[in-house]
Design a protein around this motif. Structure first.
Motif, short mmCIF file in Angstrom:
data_model
loop_
_atom_site.label_atom_id
_atom_site.label_comp_id
_atom_site.label_asym_id
_atom_site.label_seq_id
_atom_site.Cartn_x
_atom_site.Cartn_y
_atom_site.Cartn_z
N ARG A 15 -11.22 -4.67 3.75
CA ARG A 15 -10.40 -3.46 3.83
C ARG A 15 -11.28 -2.23 3.69
O ARG A 15 -12.13 -2.14 2.81
CB ARG A 15 -9.36 -3.47 2.69
N ARG A 16 -11.04 -1.29 4.60
CA ARG A 16 -11.72 0.00 4.48
C ARG A 16 -10.65 1.08 4.38
O ARG A 16 -9.73 1.13 5.20
CB ARG A 16 -12.66 0.27 5.66
N THR A 17 -10.76 1.94 3.37
CA THR A 17 -9.76 2.96 3.08
C THR A 17 -10.36 4.34 3.32
O THR A 17 -11.49 4.63 2.87
CB THR A 17 -9.28 2.85 1.63
N GLU A 26 -7.49 -3.10 7.76
CA GLU A 26 -7.57 -4.37 7.04
C GLU A 26 -7.74 -5.51 8.04
O GLU A 26 -7.05 -5.56 9.05
CB GLU A 26 -6.30 -4.58 6.20
N TYR A 47 0.81 -1.21 0.00
CA TYR A 47 0.00 0.00 0.00
C TYR A 47 0.85 1.27 0.00
O TYR A 47 0.32 2.37 0.19
CB TYR A 47 -0.93 0.02 1.23
N PRO A 74 -5.63 8.14 -0.55
CA PRO A 74 -5.72 7.22 0.59
C PRO A 74 -4.75 7.61 1.69
O PRO A 74 -3.58 7.90 1.43
CB PRO A 74 -5.36 5.87 -0.02
N THR A 76 -5.49 6.32 5.41
CA THR A 76 -5.56 5.32 6.47
C THR A 76 -6.29 4.09 5.94
O THR A 76 -7.30 4.22 5.25
CB THR A 76 -6.31 5.85 7.70
N ILE A 77 -5.73 2.92 6.27
CA ILE A 77 -6.33 1.66 5.83
C ILE A 77 -6.54 0.77 7.04
O ILE A 77 -5.62 0.56 7.84
CB ILE A 77 -5.43 0.94 4.80
#
Length: 277
Positions: free
Chosen positions: A245-247, A217, A103, A212, A214-215
């Protein structure tokens, strides 16, 4: 007849008959022997194993015992039963998902040719050979509205992909959801093969002013249902690793929610990071 290489320890035999204990021990031993032959290269990847009747004769057991041993190996992802072919040895080098580095900003800001859309590597430099992409616009369910922090019923773009390796074997699927107000008219709605152009979806989001930041997971191992196993072209007894996963962008706004299903036998996750204080 080859000597079985595995000894089975039974803590308590009171619940099993002597015949059942012997049967359990035998199919585990046969599985261990076949596993060793694969590891030693006697059965190379792509090799079709001898017929079950031939293995039954070799190991002096009935076909049901051989079948149980092969099912054990199939659940491990070591072999796969294929109609009209038999039991085939699968490739054994797992794809390596390179942890948090996949990422990194350089992958979408200035991707190199060998990195573009392919943060999954093995010792042979695996690259995705084919990807099928389906795009749809649908109203957000209550769950998806919560994930993306939008109103229930608001349009979202659903981008579903099936990824195969150079041999044509499905390795994983990925379904990503984006608010329609963000994805409308962009490459996120393109059905062209690949991850929404050079640099992938994160590059598209960055160009739209939603870089993007912050991720979150989450990984979860489980068995697939029938539809998932069919999509991955695998046996229903082989486990999968589900990735959710939320971005978020720099303002803390969710800009993507993704669900990936990875064949557990084909992937390993590697993470290298500084130990937090």
């Amino acid at each position: 007849m080859p000597t079985a290489r595995c000894q089975l320890g039974i803590g308590s035999r009171s619940q099993l008959s002597l015949g059942e204990v012997r049967m359990v021990a035998k199919f585990v031993q046969i599985a261990e022997e076949l596993r060793a032959r694969v590891r030693d290269g006697q059965y190379a990847e792509g090799t079709v194993l001898p017929r079950q009747s031939e293995l039954a004769t070799e190991f002096d057991v009935n076909v049901n015992t051989v079948s149980a041993a092969l099912k054990l190996l199939e659940r491990e992802g070591l072999v796969q039963s294929r109609r009209s072919q038999g039991t085939v040895v699968l490739p054994q080098i797992p794809l390596r998902k390179v942890g948090m580095d996949r990422y990194s900003r350089r992958r979408w800001e200035s991707p190199t040719g060998d990195e573009d859309g392919a943060p999954y590597l093995d010792e042979r430099g695996w690259q995705p050979a084919a990807q099928s992409t389906e795009i749809s616009i649908e109203p957000a369910t209550e769950e998806m509205a919560g994930r993306l922090e939008i109103d229930e019923g608001e349009d979202v773009v659903r981008r579903a992909r099936v990824i195969r390796d150079s041999r044509g074997t499905v390795t994983h699927t990925l379904v990503s959801y984006y608010p329609y107000r963000i994805a409308r008219g962009t490459l996120l709605m393109s059905e062209e093969q690949g991850p929404a152009g050079r640099g992938g979806a994160f590059r598209v989001l960055t160009d739209l002013g939603h870089e993007p930041h912050t991720i979150n997971e989450r990984l979860h191992a489980r068995l697939p249902d029938g539809d998932e196993a069919q999509s991955l072209e695998m046996g229903i007894g082989e486990p999968v690793v589900e990735m959710r996963r939320r971005t978020y962008d720099g303002s803390g706004v969710p800009i993507e929610y993704a669900i990936g299903l990875h064949r557990a036998s084909r992937f390993q996750w590697n993470y290298t990071f500084d130990v937090p204080d």
